[in-house]
Design an enzyme around this catalytic site. Sequence first.
Site, PDB file in Angstrom:
ATOM      1  N   ILE A 123      12.785 -99.577 -96.971  1.00  0.00           N
ATOM      2  CA  ILE A 123      11.842 -98.573 -96.460  1.00  0.00           C
ATOM      3  C   ILE A 123      10.390 -98.988 -96.609  1.00  0.00           C
ATOM      4  O   ILE A 123       9.503 -98.311 -96.112  1.00  0.00           O
ATOM      5  CB  ILE A 123      12.069 -97.182 -97.116  1.00  0.00           C
ATOM      6  N   GLY A 124      10.155-100.070 -97.287  1.00  0.00           N
ATOM      7  CA  GLY A 124       8.760-100.490 -97.412  1.00  0.00           C
ATOM      8  C   GLY A 124       8.652-101.908 -97.933  1.00  0.00           C
ATOM      9  O   GLY A 124       9.539-102.391 -98.637  1.00  0.00           O
ATOM     10  N   ASP A 135      -6.172 -98.482-104.858  1.00  0.00           N
ATOM     11  CA  ASP A 135      -5.596 -98.795-103.542  1.00  0.00           C
ATOM     12  C   ASP A 135      -5.254 -97.506-102.787  1.00  0.00           C
ATOM     13  O   ASP A 135      -4.144 -97.357-102.267  1.00  0.00           O
ATOM     14  CB  ASP A 135      -4.373 -99.707-103.707  1.00  0.00           C
ATOM     15  N   GLY A 174       5.424-104.564 -99.270  1.00  0.00           N
ATOM     16  CA  GLY A 174       4.012-104.892 -99.432  1.00  0.00           C
ATOM     17  C   GLY A 174       3.909-106.300 -99.980  1.00  0.00           C
ATOM     18  O   GLY A 174       4.894-107.048-100.002  1.00  0.00           O
ATOM     19  N   THR A 175       2.726-106.649-100.454  1.00  0.00           N
ATOM     20  CA  THR A 175       2.513-107.992-100.973  1.00  0.00           C
ATOM     21  C   THR A 175       3.243-108.187-102.296  1.00  0.00           C
ATOM     22  O   THR A 175       3.682-109.284-102.621  1.00  0.00           O
ATOM     23  CB  THR A 175       0.996-108.230-101.197  1.00  0.00           C
ATOM     24  N   PHE A 176       3.357-107.111-103.048  1.00  0.00           N
ATOM     25  CA  PHE A 176       3.904-107.269-104.390  1.00  0.00           C
ATOM     26  C   PHE A 176       5.274-106.625-104.608  1.00  0.00           C
ATOM     27  O   PHE A 176       5.779-106.629-105.712  1.00  0.00           O
ATOM     28  CB  PHE A 176       2.910-106.719-105.431  1.00  0.00           C
ATOM     29  N   SER A 177       5.848-106.043-103.568  1.00  0.00           N
ATOM     30  CA  SER A 177       7.148-105.408-103.759  1.00  0.00           C
ATOM     31  C   SER A 177       7.883-105.159-102.451  1.00  0.00           C
ATOM     32  O   SER A 177       7.299-105.254-101.373  1.00  0.00           O
ATOM     33  CB  SER A 177       6.958-104.056-104.464  1.00  0.00           C
ATOM     34  N   SER A 178       9.171-104.861-102.619  1.00  0.00           N
ATOM     35  CA  SER A 178       9.964-104.363-101.495  1.00  0.00           C
ATOM     36  C   SER A 178      10.591-103.066-101.975  1.00  0.00           C
ATOM     37  O   SER A 178      11.021-102.980-103.125  1.00  0.00           O
ATOM     38  CB  SER A 178      11.074-105.346-101.134  1.00  0.00           C
ATOM     39  N   VAL A 179      10.619-102.071-101.097  1.00  0.00           N
ATOM     40  CA  VAL A 179      11.168-100.773-101.496  1.00  0.00           C
ATOM     41  C   VAL A 179      12.395-100.451-100.650  1.00  0.00           C
ATOM     42  O   VAL A 179      12.373-100.607 -99.422  1.00  0.00           O
ATOM     43  CB  VAL A 179      10.098 -99.655-101.395  1.00  0.00           C
TER      44      VAL A 179
HETATM   45  P1  ADP Z   1       3.592-101.879-102.576  1.00  0.00           P
HETATM   46  O1  ADP Z   1       2.949-102.179-103.895  1.00  0.00           O
HETATM   47  O2  ADP Z   1       4.458-102.981-102.113  1.00  0.00           O
HETATM   48  O3  ADP Z   1       2.635-101.405-101.555  1.00  0.00           O
HETATM   49  P2  ADP Z   1       4.495 -99.101-102.766  1.00  0.00           P
HETATM   50  O4  ADP Z   1       4.777 -98.481-104.077  1.00  0.00           O
HETATM   51  O5  ADP Z   1       3.232 -98.708-102.106  1.00  0.00           O
HETATM   52  O6  ADP Z   1       4.608-100.686-102.892  1.00  0.00           O
HETATM   53  O7  ADP Z   1       5.676 -98.794-101.771  1.00  0.00           O
HETATM   54  C1  ADP Z   1       5.705 -99.334-100.472  1.00  0.00           C
HETATM   55  C2  ADP Z   1       6.193 -98.306 -99.478  1.00  0.00           C
HETATM   56  O8  ADP Z   1       7.492 -97.857 -99.843  1.00  0.00           O
HETATM   57  C3  ADP Z   1       5.357 -97.037 -99.424  1.00  0.00           C
HETATM   58  O9  ADP Z   1       4.262 -97.177 -98.553  1.00  0.00           O
HETATM   59  C4  ADP Z   1       6.359 -96.020 -98.937  1.00  0.00           C
HETATM   60  O10 ADP Z   1       6.503 -96.093 -97.531  1.00  0.00           O
HETATM   61  C5  ADP Z   1       7.644 -96.485 -99.579  1.00  0.00           C
HETATM   62  N1  ADP Z   1       7.871 -95.755-100.835  1.00  0.00           N
HETATM   63  C6  ADP Z   1       7.407 -96.070-102.052  1.00  0.00           C
HETATM   64  N2  ADP Z   1       7.801 -95.168-102.968  1.00  0.00           N
HETATM   65  C7  ADP Z   1       8.530 -94.239-102.313  1.00  0.00           C
HETATM   66  C8  ADP Z   1       9.217 -93.049-102.689  1.00  0.00           C
HETATM   67  N3  ADP Z   1       9.255 -92.633-103.959  1.00  0.00           N
HETATM   68  N4  ADP Z   1       9.857 -92.354-101.726  1.00  0.00           N
HETATM   69  C9  ADP Z   1       9.849 -92.780-100.455  1.00  0.00           C
HETATM   70  N5  ADP Z   1       9.249 -93.891-100.045  1.00  0.00           N
HETATM   71  C10 ADP Z   1       8.591 -94.632-100.945  1.00  0.00           C
HETATM   72 MG    MG Z   2       1.517 -99.670-101.429  1.00  0.00          MG
END
Ligand code: ADP
Ligand code: MG
Length: 532
Positions: A53-54, A166, A56-61
Amino acid sequence: MDSLVICTDNVATDGSVKSTNKKNISRDVESEIENLCKAVPQLAKTFRIIEKIGEGTFSSVYLGEARMRDGSREMFALKHLIPTSHPTRIAAELQCLTVAGGRENVMGVEYCFRNEDHVVIVMPYMEHQAIVDIIGSLSFEEVRLYMYHLLKALRHIHQFGIIHRDIKPNNFLYNRKAKTFALVDFGLAQGTSNTQIELLKPSTAHPPFSSSTTTTSSATWKALMKKTRVVTTTAGASTSRTKHTKDLVALRKAPRPVFSEKNLNSSNSTAATTTKREVKTQLVKPVKTGELSSRRFLSGRGGPATVRPLKTHRGVRQPLICNCFQTERVCNICLSRKQQVAPRAGTPGFRAPEILTKCPDQGTAIDMWSAGVIFLSLLSGRYPFFKASDDLVALAQIMTIRGSRETVRAAKAFGKVVLCSQELPQLDLRVLCETLRGQRPSKDAKPISKTKPETTDEGAQKQACETPRPHPKSRDKTLKPSSQRDCLVHDERGWDTVPDEAYDLLDLLLDLNPNSRITAAQALEHPLFKDL
Ligand code: ADP
Ligand code: MG
Ligand code: ZN
């Protein structure tokens, strides 16, 4: 943790998720999920990982489903941090979530899994919409509510001495239907001088980009995790390294920034603002006013020169003059200057002027600026609003809206000298936003001095720009309706009746001087939110 049971019915013996679970997910994501399950086997025993679902540079969600003890199924967001993240950094992110999260529109944390250098933060899943997808259909009332909830989250974390660093729509989850909000991503957070987050205190804080080449010992991890007060689970299987460096944002539908590098440098820009001329900005360390060299530069005569005090062999700072400004080459004097260093993590278009000018002492006000940029974006219907790859281009874009003289003056207040090759007038925020929204013809987007008639109001506004602002509570609350509002295109979502309070708050958030910029607590008291 008590109510969670291990749900293995969809997990193959090797820990991977059975392919029958996966609908419409790409091969790449499928293999990523498999790799994750191999890296952190415990995860696959607990969750059915449905999709990504997501990123970024430092993670995958990832979205994960767990079967709870009572038989119900619950959704979780599983944030897999890149294995090169510094352990203290990870622990600090967790500590922010555990100490400040779970209330006041700040995301909480449920569990944390770790296997060797792989860490997965488990949060409640919150369904949300991407701002870029809905910005065109939001009503003014929705925008007002969004800002109110964002400010609530900011007030809350700032009370703990957390600077998020951020703040942007991707990190503030918004469920439009349920009207719920959650601030996420403390991956770049820093502490104020009196922060309550132990791991953000200067003695323990680590730079966000440091990478550990050696594997952190289990004991170190345990000690760190203990500090975070989160239920942690570790597993003993071997790890496999995965790289997560792609940027999903780029795959999304093309955003329409008001600014981009092109807007500033080409003459066929579509921006309805006065950004068409090429603007050059330069940062110079401050020199005493009255010094001949600085006067010479600021007057722009005798060829522009850059003046920066340099350390001589005797340790005395002396200004050195060079002539490379506005030429194609950087001279040796400039090349030998010491790099200024200051924190600059975050997303370029949301960086406050004090970050862009490398001001070393940055506080919670930087988050307030970012909130202002979000508000500007929502009011104008343009996302992202600012887009620049370079800090000075970003500063020039800010000047285009907020005025060059105002920027120079504010920078001086926090000890920076900014030079701008031409004067850019401050724009009227209402006219700017209404023009970008298509509510009024683009010819209306003129500098404040030209759009505002010569009235006492203008005098007051001019004064407001030139003198430090009083506490918002003491500001004149009897804001008069805009004289130009009658001619606006009728809009059912309330964009033709935006109250002056909205632009007043926007102006206070986009205060170029961090010392006078409105705080989250003050912003929540603003007349715009009086009924909330
Ligand atoms: P990064 O450091 O890689 O940006 P984030 O914590 O911002 O990581 O998470 C990346 C994306 O994942 C978010 O922009 C959001 O779309 C999704 N995400 C993160 N946490 C949640 C959550 N608790 N519920 C739903 N989506 C989430
Ligand atoms: Mg983020
Ligand atoms: Zn030079």
